[in-house]
Design a protein around this motif. Structure first.
Motif, PDB file in Angstrom:
ATOM      1  N   THR A 112       0.835  -1.197   0.000  1.00 24.97           N
ATOM      2  CA  THR A 112       0.000   0.000   0.000  1.00 24.97           C
ATOM      3  C   THR A 112       0.876   1.256   0.000  1.00 24.97           C
ATOM      4  O   THR A 112       2.084   1.200   0.256  1.00 24.97           O
ATOM      5  N   THR A 113       0.250   2.381  -0.251  1.00 27.03           N
ATOM      6  CA  THR A 113       0.983   3.652  -0.201  1.00 27.03           C
ATOM      7  C   THR A 113       1.577   3.880   1.183  1.00 27.03           C
ATOM      8  O   THR A 113       2.723   4.330   1.315  1.00 27.03           O
ATOM      9  N   ALA A 114       0.824   3.541   2.227  1.00 25.26           N
ATOM     10  CA  ALA A 114       1.312   3.728   3.596  1.00 25.26           C
ATOM     11  C   ALA A 114       2.547   2.877   3.866  1.00 25.26           C
ATOM     12  O   ALA A 114       3.497   3.328   4.515  1.00 25.26           O
ATOM     13  N   ALA A 133       6.317   4.032   4.655  1.00 20.58           N
ATOM     14  CA  ALA A 133       6.979   3.526   5.856  1.00 20.58           C
ATOM     15  C   ALA A 133       8.354   2.959   5.530  1.00 20.58           C
ATOM     16  O   ALA A 133       9.284   3.084   6.343  1.00 20.58           O
ATOM     17  N   LEU A 134       8.499   2.347   4.380  1.00 22.26           N
ATOM     18  CA  LEU A 134       9.815   1.859   3.968  1.00 22.26           C
ATOM     19  C   LEU A 134      10.800   3.022   3.841  1.00 22.26           C
ATOM     20  O   LEU A 134      11.945   2.931   4.306  1.00 22.26           O
ATOM     21  N   ARG A 175      13.391  -1.219  15.630  1.00 21.12           N
ATOM     22  CA  ARG A 175      12.611   0.003  15.464  1.00 21.12           C
ATOM     23  C   ARG A 175      12.155   0.170  14.007  1.00 21.12           C
ATOM     24  O   ARG A 175      11.025   0.618  13.752  1.00 21.12           O
ATOM     25  N   ALA A 176      12.998  -0.187  13.049  1.00 21.71           N
ATOM     26  CA  ALA A 176      12.598  -0.133  11.640  1.00 21.71           C
ATOM     27  C   ALA A 176      11.432  -1.082  11.384  1.00 21.71           C
ATOM     28  O   ALA A 176      10.488  -0.763  10.648  1.00 21.71           O
ATOM     29  N   SER A 177      11.489  -2.262  12.012  1.00 22.70           N
ATOM     30  CA  SER A 177      10.388  -3.215  11.892  1.00 22.70           C
ATOM     31  C   SER A 177       9.103  -2.635  12.470  1.00 22.70           C
ATOM     32  O   SER A 177       8.009  -2.818  11.905  1.00 22.70           O
ATOM     33  N   GLN A 178       9.207  -1.914  13.574  1.00 20.16           N
ATOM     34  CA  GLN A 178       8.030  -1.315  14.199  1.00 20.16           C
ATOM     35  C   GLN A 178       7.425  -0.229  13.309  1.00 20.16           C
ATOM     36  O   GLN A 178       6.205  -0.067  13.255  1.00 20.16           O
ATOM     37  N   ILE A 179       8.275   0.513  12.612  1.00 22.48           N
ATOM     38  CA  ILE A 179       7.783   1.542  11.687  1.00 22.48           C
ATOM     39  C   ILE A 179       6.897   0.902  10.617  1.00 22.48           C
ATOM     40  O   ILE A 179       5.817   1.419  10.284  1.00 22.48           O
ATOM     41  N   LEU A 180       7.349  -0.226  10.082  1.00 19.69           N
ATOM     42  CA  LEU A 180       6.544  -0.930   9.077  1.00 19.69           C
ATOM     43  C   LEU A 180       5.240  -1.451   9.682  1.00 19.69           C
ATOM     44  O   LEU A 180       4.171  -1.351   9.064  1.00 19.69           O
ATOM     45  N   ASP A 206       3.577  -0.304  12.238  1.00 19.98           N
ATOM     46  CA  ASP A 206       2.651   0.799  12.518  1.00 19.98           C
ATOM     47  C   ASP A 206       1.955   1.296  11.253  1.00 19.98           C
ATOM     48  O   ASP A 206       0.866   1.878  11.325  1.00 19.98           O
ATOM     49  N   ALA A 207       2.568   1.042  10.095  1.00 17.33           N
ATOM     50  CA  ALA A 207       1.967   1.451   8.819  1.00 17.33           C
ATOM     51  C   ALA A 207       1.043   0.390   8.246  1.00 17.33           C
ATOM     52  O   ALA A 207       0.472   0.579   7.164  1.00 17.33           O
ATOM     53  N   GLY A 208       0.897  -0.732   8.955  1.00 18.30           N
ATOM     54  CA  GLY A 208      -0.024  -1.769   8.512  1.00 18.30           C
ATOM     55  C   GLY A 208       0.627  -3.020   7.953  1.00 18.30           C
ATOM     56  O   GLY A 208      -0.076  -3.963   7.573  1.00 18.30           O
ATOM     57  N   ALA A 209       1.959  -3.059   7.882  1.00 19.11           N
ATOM     58  CA  ALA A 209       2.652  -4.255   7.383  1.00 19.11           C
ATOM     59  C   ALA A 209       2.783  -5.250   8.522  1.00 19.11           C
ATOM     60  O   ALA A 209       3.534  -5.023   9.477  1.00 19.11           O
TER      61      ALA A 209
END
Length: 249
Positions: free
Chosen positions: A14-16, A20-21, A100-105, A107-110
């Protein structure tokens, strides 16, 4: 951070998630700028020189140093962020930044992702519906061969050893390179802790690493000694169809 990061996202792009990436990559560059011991202008280098204090830094510096203190306490000092008397939290930063990078993804729905920071992984969800992630663990003494395959969901996997970088881990009690086992792989839920503990258990040596694992039920360990002896804790998540205790294919 002197290594390669990769992202494996098994969800619909998705765009989100795409945004997030980009955010996650930007985060890793920020971490490098703040914590690199090779950059004279990083906050960590400036603290080490006495140019600034922790209070002058972004809040994540205090967070990382507190996590380092906790890891040192949990390992009876076998983990340290002051090897040889110099400030260097690198043994924890990479795992923390990757998580933390994993958490960013997330939180964006991944929900189904693998973030790989230099061979240490934070896994979320599944590789495919109903299929756990499968992670090959390289044999530290037999280049090009897989020792075992770790399987699981919502799992962190970290390995410390000499196969890639030689004896680069210091014994915090002597300041000399730790002459530990050939490799130690630790699994748990959070890569921040798993990565730091893998480093500490390598420095401890095989016998102490086994004792530590038995006392800390939230973590599972695989140890390969320099004599090619292999020990795994009772619940180490190895796939039965791939497990070869003496270094199979």
């Amino acid at each position: 951070m002197g290594t390669v990061f990769s992202f494996d996202v098994r969800d619909r792009p998705t765009t989100a998630v795409r945004e997030a990436l980009d955010e996650a990559v930007g985060w890793l560059h920020h971490v490098d700028a703040v914590f690199s011991t090779y950059r004279r202008d990083s906050e960590i280098s400036r603290i080490a020189r006495g140019d600034i204090t922790v209070s002058d830094c972004p809040p994540e510096v205090a967070e990382v140093l507190a996590l380092c203190e906790a890891a040192a306490a949990a390992t009876d000092g076998w983990f340290t962020h002051t090897p040889g008397g110099r400030l260097d939290p690198s043994g924890l930063v990479k795992g923390w930044a990757t998580e933390r990078a994993s958490q960013i993804l997330y939180d964006a729905g991944a929900r189904n992702t693998c973030v790989n920071g230099g061979g240490d992984l934070q896994l979320r969800g599944e590789a495919a519906p109903g299929t756990p992630w499968r992670v090959g663990i390289a044999h530290p003494l037999r280049p090009g061969r897989i020792l075992t395959v770790v399987t699981g969901r919502d799992l962190a996997v970290a390995t410390s050893g000499t196969a890639e970088r030689g004896h680069h881990i210091l014994d915090p009690h002597t300041g000399l390179p730790a002459m530990g086992p050939a490799s130690v792989t630790v699994t748990g839920r959070h890569l921040t802790h798993v990565d730091a503990y893998a480093t500490a258990l390598f420095a401890m040596g095989p016998a102490a690493a086994r004792a530590w694992t038995r006392a800390h039920g939230g973590y599972q360990t695989l140890v390969v000694t320099s004599a090619d002896d292999v020990w795994q804790s009772e619940h180490f998540p190895a796939a039965d169809d791939k497990w070869r205790a003496r270094g199979g294919t």
